[in-house]
Structure formats: structure tokens, C-alpha cells
Design a protein around this motif. Structure first.
Motif, mmCIF file in Angstrom:
data_model
loop_
_atom_site.group_PDB
_atom_site.id
_atom_site.type_symbol
_atom_site.label_atom_id
_atom_site.label_comp_id
_atom_site.label_asym_id
_atom_site.label_seq_id
_atom_site.Cartn_x
_atom_site.Cartn_y
_atom_site.Cartn_z
ATOM 1 N N GLN A 156 0.840 -1.207 0.000
ATOM 2 C CA GLN A 156 0.000 0.000 0.000
ATOM 3 C C GLN A 156 0.874 1.256 0.000
ATOM 4 O OE1 GLN A 156 -2.298 -0.744 3.548
ATOM 5 N NE2 GLN A 156 -3.771 -2.065 2.490
ATOM 6 N N LEU A 157 1.834 1.290 0.906
ATOM 7 C CA LEU A 157 2.701 2.468 1.013
ATOM 8 C C LEU A 157 3.510 2.668 -0.274
ATOM 9 C CD1 LEU A 157 3.930 4.754 2.775
ATOM 10 C CD2 LEU A 157 5.644 3.099 3.561
ATOM 11 N N ALA A 158 4.091 1.582 -0.791
ATOM 12 C CA ALA A 158 4.954 1.700 -1.971
ATOM 13 C C ALA A 158 4.156 2.140 -3.206
ATOM 14 C CB ALA A 158 5.680 0.379 -2.232
ATOM 15 N N PHE A 159 2.937 1.637 -3.365
ATOM 16 C CA PHE A 159 2.109 2.074 -4.501
ATOM 17 C C PHE A 159 1.859 3.578 -4.417
ATOM 18 C CE2 PHE A 159 -0.330 -1.485 -6.815
ATOM 19 C CZ PHE A 159 0.716 -2.372 -6.702
ATOM 20 N N ILE A 160 1.552 4.057 -3.213
ATOM 21 C CA ILE A 160 1.239 5.478 -3.049
ATOM 22 C C ILE A 160 2.500 6.320 -3.260
ATOM 23 C CG2 ILE A 160 0.576 7.187 -1.288
ATOM 24 C CD1 ILE A 160 -1.553 4.939 -0.477
ATOM 25 N N VAL A 161 3.627 5.865 -2.735
ATOM 26 C CA VAL A 161 4.877 6.610 -2.907
ATOM 27 C C VAL A 161 5.287 6.627 -4.390
ATOM 28 C CG1 VAL A 161 7.361 6.598 -2.387
ATOM 29 C CG2 VAL A 161 5.687 6.291 -0.544
ATOM 30 N N LYS A 162 5.189 5.480 -5.070
ATOM 31 C CA LYS A 162 5.533 5.442 -6.496
ATOM 32 C C LYS A 162 4.612 6.340 -7.318
ATOM 33 C CE LYS A 162 6.447 1.649 -8.870
ATOM 34 N NZ LYS A 162 6.463 0.238 -9.335
ATOM 35 N N HIS A 163 3.322 6.305 -6.985
ATOM 36 C CA HIS A 163 2.344 7.129 -7.699
ATOM 37 C C HIS A 163 2.645 8.616 -7.484
ATOM 38 C CE1 HIS A 163 -1.345 8.331 -9.531
ATOM 39 N NE2 HIS A 163 -1.944 8.664 -8.404
ATOM 40 N N TRP A 164 2.983 8.965 -6.238
ATOM 41 C CA TRP A 164 3.374 10.341 -5.918
ATOM 42 C C TRP A 164 4.632 10.724 -6.721
ATOM 43 C CZ3 TRP A 164 8.171 11.110 -3.510
ATOM 44 C CH2 TRP A 164 8.463 12.443 -3.176
ATOM 45 N N ALA A 165 5.643 9.846 -6.733
ATOM 46 C CA ALA A 165 6.913 10.165 -7.391
ATOM 47 C C ALA A 165 6.723 10.359 -8.897
ATOM 48 C CB ALA A 165 7.941 9.067 -7.118
ATOM 49 N N LYS A 166 5.880 9.530 -9.503
ATOM 50 C CA LYS A 166 5.620 9.675 -10.937
ATOM 51 C C LYS A 166 4.846 10.967 -11.207
ATOM 52 C CE LYS A 166 5.617 4.690 -11.843
ATOM 53 N NZ LYS A 166 6.868 4.338 -12.496
ATOM 54 N N SER A 167 3.838 11.247 -10.389
ATOM 55 C CA SER A 167 3.033 12.466 -10.594
ATOM 56 C C SER A 167 3.881 13.719 -10.440
ATOM 57 C CB SER A 167 1.893 12.558 -9.583
ATOM 58 O OG SER A 167 1.173 11.367 -9.531
ATOM 59 N N ARG A 168 4.828 13.699 -9.520
ATOM 60 C CA ARG A 168 5.626 14.886 -9.220
ATOM 61 C C ARG A 168 6.924 14.949 -10.024
ATOM 62 N NH1 ARG A 168 3.000 18.817 -7.720
ATOM 63 N NH2 ARG A 168 4.920 19.719 -6.891
ATOM 64 N N GLY A 169 7.143 13.983 -10.904
ATOM 65 C CA GLY A 169 8.331 14.031 -11.759
ATOM 66 C C GLY A 169 9.637 13.746 -11.037
ATOM 67 N N VAL A 170 9.580 13.003 -9.930
ATOM 68 C CA VAL A 170 10.826 12.690 -9.216
ATOM 69 C C VAL A 170 11.152 11.189 -9.268
ATOM 70 C CG1 VAL A 170 10.943 14.732 -7.746
ATOM 71 C CG2 VAL A 170 9.578 12.759 -6.996
ATOM 72 N N ASN A 171 10.778 10.555 -10.400
ATOM 73 C CA ASN A 171 11.047 9.130 -10.620
ATOM 74 C C ASN A 171 11.777 8.995 -11.968
ATOM 75 O OD1 ASN A 171 8.873 6.242 -11.304
ATOM 76 N ND2 ASN A 171 10.919 6.260 -10.434
ATOM 77 N N GLU A 172 12.826 9.840 -12.152
ATOM 78 C CA GLU A 172 13.533 9.892 -13.436
ATOM 79 C C GLU A 172 15.030 9.865 -13.168
ATOM 80 O OE1 GLU A 172 11.658 9.834 -15.987
ATOM 81 O OE2 GLU A 172 9.769 10.796 -15.431
ATOM 82 N N THR A 173 15.649 8.687 -13.242
ATOM 83 C CA THR A 173 17.080 8.630 -12.900
ATOM 84 C C THR A 173 17.933 9.473 -13.860
ATOM 85 O OG1 THR A 173 17.154 6.543 -14.075
ATOM 86 C CG2 THR A 173 17.102 6.419 -11.691
ATOM 87 N N TYR A 174 17.480 9.601 -15.113
ATOM 88 C CA TYR A 174 18.298 10.398 -16.039
ATOM 89 C C TYR A 174 18.238 11.891 -15.704
ATOM 90 C CZ TYR A 174 13.999 11.638 -18.463
ATOM 91 O OH TYR A 174 12.748 12.131 -18.743
ATOM 92 N N GLN A 175 17.277 12.297 -14.880
ATOM 93 C CA GLN A 175 17.230 13.691 -14.422
ATOM 94 C C GLN A 175 17.741 13.842 -12.996
ATOM 95 O OE1 GLN A 175 13.165 14.976 -14.928
ATOM 96 N NE2 GLN A 175 13.448 15.363 -17.115
ATOM 97 N N GLY A 176 18.350 12.784 -12.480
ATOM 98 C CA GLY A 176 18.942 12.888 -11.154
ATOM 99 C C GLY A 176 17.991 12.621 -10.003
ATOM 100 N N THR A 177 16.813 12.092 -10.306
ATOM 101 C CA THR A 177 15.962 11.676 -9.181
ATOM 102 C C THR A 177 15.974 10.145 -9.090
ATOM 103 O OG1 THR A 177 13.974 11.931 -10.534
ATOM 104 C CG2 THR A 177 14.603 13.799 -9.136
ATOM 105 N N LEU A 178 15.108 9.549 -8.276
ATOM 106 C CA LEU A 178 15.318 8.151 -7.886
ATOM 107 C C LEU A 178 14.506 7.157 -8.704
ATOM 108 C CD1 LEU A 178 15.252 8.816 -4.033
ATOM 109 C CD2 LEU A 178 17.273 8.308 -5.433
ATOM 110 N N SER A 179 15.025 5.931 -8.815
ATOM 111 C CA SER A 179 14.308 4.860 -9.506
ATOM 112 C C SER A 179 13.179 4.333 -8.619
ATOM 113 C CB SER A 179 15.265 3.711 -9.822
ATOM 114 O OG SER A 179 15.727 3.115 -8.622
#
Ligand code: CTP
Ligand code: MG
Length: 335
Positions: A156-179
């Protein structure tokens, strides 16, 4: 900063559970999607085994670690024992074998950081990346899946965190954010550290599973069906955990000195790992130890600009969880 970590959670946190659970449920992939993935894997196996009868295909990443949301692509690892030809040649050969009427856009990317063959299956609409002999990724996929079976709050927590990270654009390793992989490890570590703990440290227990990759043995306790009650002393609900997760990364984590480590189930010191200075392009501004490749800091992609972006996003999320009347909407607003 650290004082703020001590703040009390908002009084009405309980009313946020139902909407967070609804978001989690809406992200779970349908059974038919799993069936389509299997179908594609079977087709690939058939084609690969014609050329290399001893080769095997393994699923890894979010299609196999139980942290995949709906409509994900699949990651496949080709395990092949062939010392004569190099990886690029295998990839080119593989692309050649897979150039059939049944598959589209088959491309070998031999110069990528992780060289792969990419393709699309027009029947199921699923895209797929195939890498060669990346067996540690298959092993860490199993570790994540095993953790997910212990307590549903991790998924539950990981789905919400991943969804948040994708929505906020911080799930892009090529831009220096996290996988995504790094975010899931952050969630596991966080639940290992709750008191009472919600997750154990599987690599710290008696080993019941072990595998050798490149002459190194990796092992941990994998009889997780025996750990189903592990987190039952902790009654925290998903809304409380989301609140505490973002507060931890906004105000509670010591970025200057600490490394999070799922392998040990605890915090370790940067000094101990010699992760105190920049070496080449690897900086250690947020430190997340890979559970098996322990010299590998998953935060190494983060630079002095993107660390600011990340920390501001954690702070924004923490503020929303504390004060916003409608966190389940605001948290995921596109940046
Ligand atoms: N992986 C790894 N080391 C990394 C990044 C990834 O070993 N530094 C492996 C892990 O096995 C991970 C897989 O590659 O599960 C896929 O990584 P990633 O795309 O980050 O995660 P997914 O779970 O596939 O997430 P998404 O749903 O965003 O595709
Ligand atoms: Mg993936």
C-alpha cells in the motif's frame, strides 16, 4: 528541522485511510494483465529456445516484484551461459531471432548503460525490455516480492509513494531523481524502522534461500509465510504511515551522515561505507544501499541540483499530509 520531526500528526488522519486505500486499489493491475504478460513470456521462450536450448528467461522488476501498477511494461532477463560471444553479439543475435511477424519495433540497444533488446507485442500491447545475465536483478526482485508478502501495508505504502513520485516528476534517474526500485527500498527500510517494527530484516535471519551469482553467495530467510503476524503489534494505518514516511524524509533523516540499509534493517554511517565524498560522477547526497550489491548507492544519480528538488518535494508532501484538507488530491497534483 529535527524539532519538526517530533510534531504530532493531525488529529483527523483517520479519515484519510479510506481514500488512500481507494487509490491503492485503483492501481492494482487486473488479473488479465498478468495473463497477457505470461502469454508474451511464453512466446519469447519459444523463440529463444530454438536458438539457445539451454537459455532461460526470467521476469524481474515491477512485473514480478509485486510493486507493479497497472499498464506496466515488462522486464525480462535472458540467462545464457555462453563464454564465446560477448553481450553485444548476443543482443544482436537475440534481436534477429525476435524479428518475427508476431513482434514489432524490435531494437538492440547495445550502447545503453544496461544494454537491452526492446520490443512490442501487438497482440497484447505490452512492451518489453530484455537484458542479458543480470541475475542479481532477478534475486532482488524475489527479495522485494518476499517482503511484500509479510505485511500488506508495504505494498500500500509503496504504490502510493511510487504514484506520488511519478506524478511529481521525481522518478527519473536520467534527471537525477530516484528509480522505483530505490523508492521501494525506502519504504521497506521505513517499515523495518517503525516501533513496533512492521517488517523484519530478512537478510539478518537464518538463511533458507541461497543463490550464487558470479561466485558470490547471496542468501536470506524466505519462508515469509511464517512471518504473517510479524507486524501485527503495530496498528498504524496507511494514512499514518504515508504521513510519517514523508515526515521522515522531509525532517527526520540525517542526509549528511546516514545511509539507509535494508540489508541490515538499520541506519548505517556514510563514514563506515566511505561514501563521504564524490568519486567521479557518483555523489552521495542521499544514500540508499543496494541490499545485495552493497558497494552500490542507489542515490548516486542524485546531484546537487536534484537533491534540492527531491527534498523540496518531500517537504511539500509532508506539509500536505499535515495541513491540507484534501491530501489525496493535492499530493498527486502534476508538477
Ligand atoms: N534494478 C537494479 N538496480 C537498479 C535499478 C533497478 O537492480 N539501480 C533492477 C531491480 O530488480 C528492479 C528492476 O531493475 O526491480 C526494475 O527497476 P525499476 O524500473 O526502477 O523498477 P520497477 O519496479 O520496474 O518500476 P516501474 O513500475 O516504475 O517500472
Ligand atoms: Mg520497470
Amino acid at each position: 528541522r529535527n524539532l519538526k520531526w517530533q510534531i504530532q500528526c493531525r488529529g483527523d488522519i483517520g479519515r484519510l485511510n479510506a481514500p488512500f486505500l481507494a487509490i491503492y486499489e485503483s492501481l492494482i493491475p487486473a488479473e488479465e494483465e498478468k495473463a497477457k504478460q505470461k502469454q508474451l513470456l511464453t512466446l519469447l521462450e519459444k523463440l529463444v529456445c530454438k536458438e539457445w536450448p539451454d537459455a532461460r528467461l526470467y521476469l524481474y522488476g515491477s512485473c514480478a516484484n509485486s510493486f507493479g501498477v497497472c499498464k506496466s511494461d515488462i522486464d525480462v532477463c535472458l540467462a545464457i551461459n555462453n563464454k564465446e560471444i560477448n553481450k553485444s553479439e548476443i543482443l544482436l543475435k537475440l534481436a534477429d531471432i525476435l524479428q518475427t511477424d508476431n513482434l514489432q519495433n524490435v531494437q538492440a540497444l547495445t550502447r545503453a548503460r544496461v544494454p537491452i533488446v526492446k520490443l512490442m507485442d501487438p497482440v497484447t500491447g505490452i512492451s518489453c525490455d530484455i537484458c542479458i545475465n543480470n541475475l542479481l536483478a532477478v534475486v532482488n526482485t524475489k527479495l522485494l516480492r518476499d517482503y511484500a508478502r509479510i505485511d500488506v501495508r508495504l505494498r500500500q505504502l509503496a504504490f502510493i509513494v511510487k504514484h506520488w513520485a511519478k506524478s511529481r516528476g521525481v522518478n527519473e534517474t536520467y534527471q537525477g531523481t530516484l528509480s522505483s526500485y530505490a523508492y521501494v527500498l525506502m519504504c521497506i527500510h521505513f517499515l523495518q524502522q517503525r516501533r513496533p517494527a512492521i517488517l523484519p530484516c530478512l537478510q539478518g535471519m537464518d538463511k533458507t534461500y541461497s543463490v550464487t551469482v558470479d561466485d558470490i553467495e547471496y542468501s536470506y530467510f524466505d519462508q515469509v509465510e511464517r512471518l504473517r503476524d510479524f507486524g501485527s503489534h503495530n496498528k498504524e494505518t496507511i494514512a499514518q504511515l504515508v504521513w510519517a514516511f514523508f515526515n521522515y524524509w522531509a525532517y527526520g533523516h540525517d542526509y549528511a551522515s546516514n545511509v539507509i540499509s535494508v540489508r541490515t534493517g538499520s541506519i548505517i554511517r556514510k563514514l563506515e561505507k566511505d561514501w563521504t565524498r564524490r568519486v567521479g560522477n557518483d555523489r552521495h547526497l542521499i544514500c540508499i544501499e543496494d541490499p545485495f550489491e552493497i558497494t552500490h548507492d542507489l542515490g548516486r544519480v542524485v546531484d546537487k541540483y536534484s537533491i534540492k528538488v527531491l527534498r523540496e518535494e518531500f517537504e511539500r508532501a509532508a506539509e500536505i499530509m499535515q495541513y491540507d484538507p484534501n491530501p489525496c488530491v493535492t499530493l498527486f497534483e502534476r508538477y
